[in-house]
Design an enzyme around this catalytic site. Structure first.
Site, PDB file in Angstrom:
ATOM      1  CE  LYS A 121      21.057 -71.004  16.013  1.00 43.94           C
ATOM      2  NZ  LYS A 121      22.014 -70.046  15.432  1.00 43.94           N
ATOM      3  CG  ASN A 135      33.572 -68.978  14.710  1.00 46.15           C
ATOM      4  OD1 ASN A 135      32.701 -68.228  14.311  1.00 46.15           O
ATOM      5  ND2 ASN A 135      34.549 -69.408  13.924  1.00 46.15           N
ATOM      6  N   GLY A 183      26.923 -74.237  11.908  1.00 52.43           N
ATOM      7  CA  GLY A 183      27.373 -74.324  13.296  1.00 52.43           C
ATOM      8  C   GLY A 183      26.807 -73.199  14.150  1.00 52.43           C
ATOM      9  CG  ASP A 184      24.758 -70.996  17.521  1.00 50.96           C
ATOM     10  OD1 ASP A 184      24.646 -69.907  16.947  1.00 50.96           O
ATOM     11  OD2 ASP A 184      24.545 -71.122  18.747  1.00 50.96           O
ATOM     12  CE  LYS A 244      23.041 -71.715   5.571  1.00 56.04           C
ATOM     13  NZ  LYS A 244      23.357 -72.692   6.633  1.00 56.04           N
ATOM     14  CB  THR A 252      29.945 -64.508  12.874  1.00 56.67           C
ATOM     15  OG1 THR A 252      29.339 -65.551  12.122  1.00 56.67           O
ATOM     16  CG2 THR A 252      28.907 -63.867  13.774  1.00 56.67           C
ATOM     17  CE  LYS A 284      21.158 -63.507  13.100  1.00 61.12           C
ATOM     18  NZ  LYS A 284      22.068 -64.379  13.878  1.00 61.12           N
ATOM     19  CB  SER A 308      26.004 -69.869   5.730  1.00 63.69           C
ATOM     20  OG  SER A 308      26.701 -70.378   6.826  1.00 63.69           O
TER      21      SER A 308
HETATM   22  P1  NDP Z   1      31.519 -70.922  20.416  1.00 63.61           P
HETATM   23  O1  NDP Z   1      30.999 -72.177  20.982  1.00 63.61           O
HETATM   24  O2  NDP Z   1      32.638 -70.952  19.454  1.00 63.61           O
HETATM   25  O3  NDP Z   1      31.954 -69.917  21.601  1.00 63.61           O
HETATM   26  C1  NDP Z   1      31.044 -69.486  22.562  1.00 63.61           C
HETATM   27  C2  NDP Z   1      31.812 -68.674  23.595  1.00 63.61           C
HETATM   28  O4  NDP Z   1      30.896 -68.073  24.491  1.00 63.61           O
HETATM   29  C3  NDP Z   1      32.750 -69.532  24.434  1.00 63.61           C
HETATM   30  O5  NDP Z   1      33.844 -68.753  24.841  1.00 63.61           O
HETATM   31  C4  NDP Z   1      31.868 -69.895  25.634  1.00 63.61           C
HETATM   32  O6  NDP Z   1      32.609 -70.181  26.809  1.00 63.61           O
HETATM   33  C5  NDP Z   1      31.068 -68.623  25.808  1.00 63.61           C
HETATM   34  N1  NDP Z   1      29.768 -68.960  26.378  1.00 63.61           N
HETATM   35  C6  NDP Z   1      28.803 -69.715  25.806  1.00 63.61           C
HETATM   36  N2  NDP Z   1      27.761 -69.859  26.632  1.00 63.61           N
HETATM   37  C7  NDP Z   1      28.090 -69.190  27.742  1.00 63.61           C
HETATM   38  C8  NDP Z   1      27.426 -68.950  28.955  1.00 63.61           C
HETATM   39  N3  NDP Z   1      26.187 -69.452  29.188  1.00 63.61           N
HETATM   40  N4  NDP Z   1      28.053 -68.192  29.888  1.00 63.61           N
HETATM   41  C9  NDP Z   1      29.291 -67.682  29.646  1.00 63.61           C
HETATM   42  N5  NDP Z   1      29.984 -67.878  28.519  1.00 63.61           N
HETATM   43  C10 NDP Z   1      29.374 -68.613  27.577  1.00 63.61           C
HETATM   44  O7  NDP Z   1      30.247 -70.175  19.782  1.00 63.61           O
HETATM   45  P2  NDP Z   1      30.206 -68.995  18.724  1.00 63.61           P
HETATM   46  O8  NDP Z   1      31.358 -68.092  18.923  1.00 63.61           O
HETATM   47  O9  NDP Z   1      29.961 -69.589  17.395  1.00 63.61           O
HETATM   48  O10 NDP Z   1      28.849 -68.245  19.135  1.00 63.61           O
HETATM   49  C11 NDP Z   1      28.824 -67.144  20.046  1.00 63.61           C
HETATM   50  C12 NDP Z   1      27.537 -66.354  19.870  1.00 63.61           C
HETATM   51  O11 NDP Z   1      27.465 -65.862  18.514  1.00 63.61           O
HETATM   52  C13 NDP Z   1      26.243 -67.140  20.084  1.00 63.61           C
HETATM   53  O12 NDP Z   1      25.263 -66.250  20.610  1.00 63.61           O
HETATM   54  C14 NDP Z   1      25.838 -67.531  18.665  1.00 63.61           C
HETATM   55  O13 NDP Z   1      24.453 -67.803  18.557  1.00 63.61           O
HETATM   56  C15 NDP Z   1      26.228 -66.270  17.928  1.00 63.61           C
HETATM   57  N6  NDP Z   1      26.389 -66.413  16.481  1.00 63.61           N
HETATM   58  C16 NDP Z   1      27.319 -67.288  15.970  1.00 63.61           C
HETATM   59  C17 NDP Z   1      27.489 -67.390  14.607  1.00 63.61           C
HETATM   60  C18 NDP Z   1      28.555 -68.235  14.016  1.00 63.61           C
HETATM   61  O14 NDP Z   1      28.790 -68.113  12.801  1.00 63.61           O
HETATM   62  N7  NDP Z   1      29.262 -69.063  14.766  1.00 63.61           N
HETATM   63  C19 NDP Z   1      26.619 -66.633  13.667  1.00 63.61           C
HETATM   64  C20 NDP Z   1      25.753 -65.670  14.302  1.00 63.61           C
HETATM   65  C21 NDP Z   1      25.634 -65.607  15.664  1.00 63.61           C
HETATM   66  P3  NDP Z   1      32.797 -71.727  27.260  1.00 63.61           P
HETATM   67  O15 NDP Z   1      33.610 -72.346  26.166  1.00 63.61           O
HETATM   68  O16 NDP Z   1      33.480 -71.644  28.562  1.00 63.61           O
HETATM   69  O17 NDP Z   1      31.398 -72.284  27.340  1.00 63.61           O
END
Ligand code: NDP
Length: 439
Positions: free
Chosen positions: A114, A228, A153-154, A78, A197, A102, A371
């Protein structure tokens, strides 16, 4: 043994875990006898594949796709799928490795995996996104299933992408089953999954503070990211009386002293999908700091004074200098919504300062936990209410916090939730592996 310099993030994640496992490895011969570490750092299976698709100009584009099925000791693999140009085998491997511990911490029956692709969804039309997702599934469908491997998603993968991938999976297999989580609420998704999250990471901060007799009310908060996780962290912070004053994307950082206007943020990022600087049109009193103006040794968002910090963007977005600035400015708690957002040196700064520090694998586990609640609803053909799922999420986050904090205390470092989370997760997976024999 490090054999590939290209997998820097994977080695970083493994080193952090192995460092904190020393106390349990030294006192438990059985883990050595069963070569648990050697087996755990080697994924059960890694799939890498070509993803060809046709863009709107009729040209064929090619991306690299990945799925790492890391560990199935506790349940089906997962973990999310990430679509971002920075994706490579090392990034997916680090994320998959973290996911094992986790998922174990949630107490739910899920193994670790992943996946993703080095595809950049930015600027792509809806048709291009759909054709890419369909091509991605043309290979991945044969490796996944509701009791084998259940992606979610991620970064770059939300309900729209999950919809296109599920549609193609259904067409190829003829099965309508719970093979993905993060689905639309119209056809099998769970209430609270979208928010989970971010909400979970705020609940985690709440539990850390409660142990110190403190609350979130009235606290000024820094949040990074604008996706997100960041959006629903901000939403829950407001609900619990705190004031989030920042968010960021890859173009820069937004600082709004009056508090980030959540409705404007959602409109920009969930509906119009535009750059954060456009926030200034509605709120000229806010300040936008472009990436070019960031300090050379870190990220502008962490240099703003506040009491709480929630890194919710991406890995290694919070450096040692950022951590020193946060501590110097009086931060009392850091709760990580993103995966491995703080560098190893930054984590040391937080632990030395003895502030409350919730590492991502514990603090952001609310997403994967919900999830699993989506899987449970799909398997039993039920639909739970928002309140019911949110209540379960709170209990799960509390149990994760208690598991990490009591384990940290058991090993003589009560404030060290990195050690507590790693050992608590490891013990469950390692003992299950031993009971299942040499496989
Ligand atoms: P999204 O794609 O919804 O959002 C990611 C955000 O982070 C965007 O604002 C993006 O900006 C910014 N970002 C991504 N990469 C970079 C970078 N290299 N430099 C600067 N800004 C960056 O993703 P999520 O919110 O889902 O995920 C965010 C984090 O949370 C990740 O580490 C993910 O692995 C983790 N996570 C997510 C979960 C989930 O349920 N969604 C669960 C557990 C962990 P821009 O749009 O400009 O790229």
């Amino acid at each position: 043994q490090k054999t590939s310099p290209a997998q820097a993030e994977f080695y970083q994640a493994v080193e952090e875990v192995l460092d904190s496992l020393q106390p349990i490895l030294e006192t438990n011969e059985k883990y050595k006898l069963h070569s648990i570490i050697e087996r755990m750092v080697e994924p059960e299976r890694q799939i890498m594949f070509r993803v060809p698709w046709v863009d709107d100009q009729g040209k064929v584009q090619v991306n690299k796709g990945y799925r790492i099925e890391f560990n199935s000791a506790l349940g089906p693999y997962k973990g999310g799928l990430r679509f971002h140009p920075s994706v490579n085998a090392g990034i997916i491997k680090f994320l998959g490795f973290e996911q094992i511990f986790k998922n174990a911490l949630t107490g739910l029956p899920i193994g670790g995996g992943k996946g993703g692709a080095n595809f950049d969804p930015k600027g792509k039309s809806d048709g291009e996104i759909m054709r890419f997702c369909q091509s991605f599934i043309n290979e991945l469908y044969r490796h996944i299933g509701p009791t084998t491997d259940v992606p979610a998603g991620d970064i770059g993968v939300g309900a729209r992408e999950i919809g296109y991938m599920f549609g193609q999976y259904k067409r190829l297999t003829g099965h309508y089953d719970g093979v993905f989580t993060g689905k639309s609420l119209l056809w099998g998704g769970s209430l609270v999954r979208k928010e989970a999250t971010g909400y979970g990471c705020v609940y985690f901060a709440q539990y850390m503070l409660a142990d110190k007799g403190d609350t979130l009310a009235g606290k000024q908060c820094l949040v990074s990211g604008a996706g997100n996780v960041a959006i629903y962290t901000i939403e829950k912070l407001y609900e619990l009386g705190a004031r989030p004053v920042t968010c960021s994307d890859s173009s820069g950082t937004l600082y709004h002293e009056a508090g980030i206007d959540l409705a404007t943020l959602k409109e920009l990022k969930e509906v119009r999908k535009v750059r954060l600087s456009e926030y200034l049109t509605a709120h000229p009193d806010a300040r936008f700091i472009p990436v070019n103006d960031y300090p050379a040794d870190g990220h502008a968002v962490w240099r703003i004074p506040a009491q709480l910090a929630f890194p919710c963007a991406t890995q290694n977005e919070l450096t040692e200098a950022d951590a020193q600035a946060l501590v110097a400015n009086g931060v009392i708690a850091v709760s990580e919504g993103a995966n491995m957002p703080s560098t190893q040196e930054a984590v040391e700064v937080f632990l030395d300062a003895k502030i409350c520090y919730g590492p991502g694998k514990a603090a952001n586990a609310g997403g994967v936990a919900t999830s699993q609640l989506e899987m449970a609803q799909n398997a039993s053909m039920q639909r739970w209410s928002f309140e019911e799922v949110d209540e379960k999420l709170k209990v799960i986050m509390k149990n994760i916090y208690l598991s990490a904090s009591t384990t940290a205390a058991e090993f003589g470092e009560p404030h060290n939730l990195v050690l507590g989370a790693n050992i608590a997760g490891f013990r469950k997976v390692a003992d299950a592996m031993i009971e299942q024999g040499v496989v």
